[in-house]
Write a protein that holds these residues in place. Structure first.
Motif, short mmCIF file in Angstrom:
data_model
loop_
_atom_site.label_atom_id
_atom_site.label_comp_id
_atom_site.label_asym_id
_atom_site.label_seq_id
_atom_site.Cartn_x
_atom_site.Cartn_y
_atom_site.Cartn_z
N ASP A 1 38.27 -27.31 -20.07
CA ASP A 1 37.31 -25.89 -19.74
C ASP A 1 37.56 -25.54 -18.17
OD1 ASP A 1 35.77 -23.64 -19.02
OD2 ASP A 1 34.35 -24.48 -20.14
N GLY B 1 49.91 -5.05 -18.11
CA GLY B 1 49.54 -3.72 -18.61
C GLY B 1 48.86 -4.27 -20.04
N ASN C 1 46.87 -18.64 -16.09
CA ASN C 1 46.77 -17.64 -17.07
C ASN C 1 45.42 -17.59 -18.07
OD1 ASN C 1 48.49 -16.15 -19.41
ND2 ASN C 1 47.70 -18.09 -20.51
N ILE D 1 49.95 -15.01 -24.23
CA ILE D 1 51.03 -15.06 -22.96
C ILE D 1 51.41 -16.41 -22.41
CG2 ILE D 1 51.20 -14.05 -20.63
CD1 ILE D 1 49.53 -11.71 -21.56
N TYR E 1 35.52 -8.04 -16.12
CA TYR E 1 37.01 -8.52 -16.09
C TYR E 1 37.66 -7.99 -15.01
CZ TYR E 1 41.50 -9.02 -18.46
OH TYR E 1 42.83 -9.40 -18.87
N THR F 1 48.80 -9.41 -27.80
CA THR F 1 48.19 -10.95 -27.95
C THR F 1 46.85 -10.70 -28.85
OG1 THR F 1 46.70 -10.78 -26.00
CG2 THR F 1 49.14 -11.44 -25.93
N ILE G 1 49.37 -5.85 -23.21
CA ILE G 1 50.33 -6.92 -23.90
C ILE G 1 49.88 -7.11 -25.24
CG2 ILE G 1 51.55 -9.06 -23.67
CD1 ILE G 1 52.22 -6.95 -21.22
N ALA H 1 40.84 -24.62 -23.92
CA ALA H 1 39.64 -24.67 -24.26
C ALA H 1 39.20 -25.26 -25.51
CB ALA H 1 38.84 -23.44 -23.72
N ARG H 2 39.51 -24.71 -26.52
CA ARG H 2 39.02 -24.77 -28.00
C ARG H 2 40.13 -25.04 -28.75
NH1 ARG H 2 35.76 -21.37 -25.35
NH2 ARG H 2 37.78 -19.88 -25.62
N GLY H 3 41.41 -24.45 -28.46
CA GLY H 3 42.57 -24.61 -29.36
C GLY H 3 43.35 -25.62 -29.36
N SER I 1 47.70 -22.35 -25.29
CA SER I 1 47.63 -22.50 -26.80
C SER I 1 47.91 -21.37 -27.42
CB SER I 1 46.18 -23.09 -27.00
OG SER I 1 45.13 -21.85 -26.41
N ARG I 2 48.13 -20.18 -26.70
CA ARG I 2 48.62 -18.90 -27.56
C ARG I 2 48.98 -18.00 -26.63
NH1 ARG I 2 43.03 -16.38 -28.08
NH2 ARG I 2 41.83 -17.89 -27.32
P1 NDP Z 1 44.57 -15.04 -25.06
O1 NDP Z 1 43.02 -14.53 -25.77
O2 NDP Z 1 45.55 -14.66 -26.34
O3 NDP Z 1 44.68 -16.46 -24.83
C1 NDP Z 1 43.73 -16.83 -23.89
C2 NDP Z 1 44.14 -18.03 -23.51
O4 NDP Z 1 43.32 -18.89 -22.39
C3 NDP Z 1 43.96 -19.38 -24.72
O5 NDP Z 1 45.05 -20.42 -24.43
C4 NDP Z 1 42.61 -19.84 -24.33
O6 NDP Z 1 42.56 -21.22 -24.79
C5 NDP Z 1 42.75 -20.07 -22.81
N1 NDP Z 1 41.33 -20.09 -22.10
C6 NDP Z 1 40.39 -19.38 -22.46
N2 NDP Z 1 39.09 -19.64 -21.65
C7 NDP Z 1 39.56 -21.11 -21.16
C8 NDP Z 1 38.83 -21.81 -20.41
N3 NDP Z 1 37.64 -21.75 -20.01
N4 NDP Z 1 39.45 -22.96 -19.96
C9 NDP Z 1 40.78 -23.20 -20.39
N5 NDP Z 1 41.52 -22.33 -21.06
C10 NDP Z 1 41.06 -21.20 -21.47
O7 NDP Z 1 44.73 -14.09 -23.91
P2 NDP Z 1 46.36 -13.27 -23.37
O8 NDP Z 1 47.37 -14.33 -23.93
O9 NDP Z 1 46.27 -11.71 -23.98
O10 NDP Z 1 46.02 -13.42 -21.88
C11 NDP Z 1 46.56 -14.26 -20.95
C12 NDP Z 1 46.21 -13.83 -19.75
O11 NDP Z 1 46.68 -12.60 -19.47
C13 NDP Z 1 44.72 -13.58 -19.26
O12 NDP Z 1 44.32 -14.10 -18.15
C14 NDP Z 1 44.66 -12.11 -19.42
O13 NDP Z 1 43.31 -11.64 -18.80
C15 NDP Z 1 45.74 -11.89 -18.92
N6 NDP Z 1 46.08 -10.48 -19.31
C16 NDP Z 1 46.36 -10.02 -20.67
C17 NDP Z 1 46.84 -8.76 -20.94
C18 NDP Z 1 47.07 -8.34 -22.28
O14 NDP Z 1 47.33 -7.22 -22.87
N7 NDP Z 1 46.96 -9.14 -23.30
C19 NDP Z 1 46.58 -7.72 -19.99
C20 NDP Z 1 46.56 -8.01 -18.64
C21 NDP Z 1 46.22 -9.20 -18.30
P3 NDP Z 1 41.69 -21.78 -26.20
O15 NDP Z 1 42.52 -20.88 -27.53
O16 NDP Z 1 41.71 -22.99 -26.40
O17 NDP Z 1 40.30 -21.12 -25.90
#
Ligand code: NDP
Length: 245
Positions: free
Chosen positions: A61, A184, A88, A15, A153, A188, A186, A35-37, A12-13
């Motif tokens: 979820d 690393g 992801n 990466i 985490y 977001t 990123i 999950a929510r978006g 949904s958003r």
């Molecule tokens: P965001 O917080 O921007 O997005 C997280 C995404 O995961 C959303 O689409 C959210 O959906 C979804 N999500 C969260 N919980 C659940 C769940 N229980 N079930 C289904 N979907 C879920 O995260 P990023 O884009 O920054 O990160 C993406 C991945 O990359 C993650 O695994 C993160 O740990 C990893 N990462 C990110 C880094 C960074 O610097 N940003 C660095 C290293 C790793 P919804 O909006 O619907 O809740």
């Protein structure tokens, strides 16, 4: 033959959305979950459809086994199966060790590690039938190096590395590869929570002297999903501007 099908969790958003659109641009049909978006996920679907592929988003979820079962049933019904799985979806619930509650620890493990396990298990059943599959799990540099305030985490992301290497060994002979991308810092929503000072602190310490973009991560995923990456399995590809080198 139709397009290969990629399931990207958490599209949904951030990466996840960019992984969806990059894989769509490379010709994969896209299934994603959120999950929510809901509205944001539908926007991801529209962005993928603009690339000329089929795309759908499902509410799930991933920390809940029943949701994952339903998600895979829906994907099978609408797409026929899965060729590429990108785990992801992830959350943070940061706190220093002495203040971290059991609940905060388990929430992060349940989403980041158990959720990925449930999806890998369901996807590999489909992949074994086709004797082809690409599993790409999104870990983090924190899973390699640890980070103060992120014991939950870091444990979840380190666990993903061990799990993925084990999957690579179990399924290598069946045409299924399993690899890890470890981003690393990123830009977001997840990192936007950090203060400008904290962001500057990291930028100064990254050898490339800049923060990463979701596109940097998506490019690594696109490569690992491709036929060209068929002899690469069980590896950790850090996309971190040199943070862990
Ligand atoms: P965001 O917080 O921007 O997005 C997280 C995404 O995961 C959303 O689409 C959210 O959906 C979804 N999500 C969260 N919980 C659940 C769940 N229980 N079930 C289904 N979907 C879920 O995260 P990023 O884009 O920054 O990160 C993406 C991945 O990359 C993650 O695994 C993160 O740990 C990893 N990462 C990110 C880094 C960074 O610097 N940003 C660095 C290293 C790793 P919804 O909006 O619907 O809740």
């Amino acid at each position: 033959m139709g397009n290969r099908v990629a399931l990207v969790t958490g599209g949904s958003r951030g990466i996840g959305r960019v992984i969806c659109t990059e894989l769509a641009a490379a010709g994969y049909d896209i299934a994603t979950c959120y999950a929510r978006g809901a509205e944001a996920a539908m926007e991801t679907v529209r962005m993928c459809e603009e690339k000329g592929v089929k795309a759908m988003a499902f509410a799930a979820d991933i920390s809940k086994a029943e949701d994952v079962t339903k998600l895979f049933e829906q994907v099978k019904e609408n797409f026929g199966g899965i060729d590429i799985l990108v785990n992801n979806a992830g959350i943070t619930k940061d706190d220093l060790m002495l203040r971290m509650t059991e609940e905060a620890f388990m929430q992060v493990i349940d989403t980041n590690l158990k959720g990925a396990f449930l999806c890998c298990k369901a996807a590999s059943k489909m992949m074994l039938r086709n004797k082809f599959g690409r599993i790409i799990n999104i870990s983090s540099v924190v899973g390699i190096s640890g980070n103060a305030g992120q014991a939950n985490y870091a444990a979840s992301k380190a666990g993903l590395i061990g799990m993925t290497k084990s999957i690579a060994k179990e399924f290598g002979a069946k045409g299924i590869t399993a690899n890890i991308v470890a981003p690393g810092f990123i830009q977001t929503d997840m990192t936007a929570e950090l203060s400008e000072d904290a962001q500057k602190y990291w930028e100064d310490r990254i050898p490339r002297k800049m923060l990463g973009k979701p596109e940097d991560v998506a490019a690594a995923v696109r490569f690992l999903a491709s036929d060209e990456a068929g002899y690469i399995t069980g590896q950790v590809l850090a996309v971190d501007g040199g943070m862990t080198c």
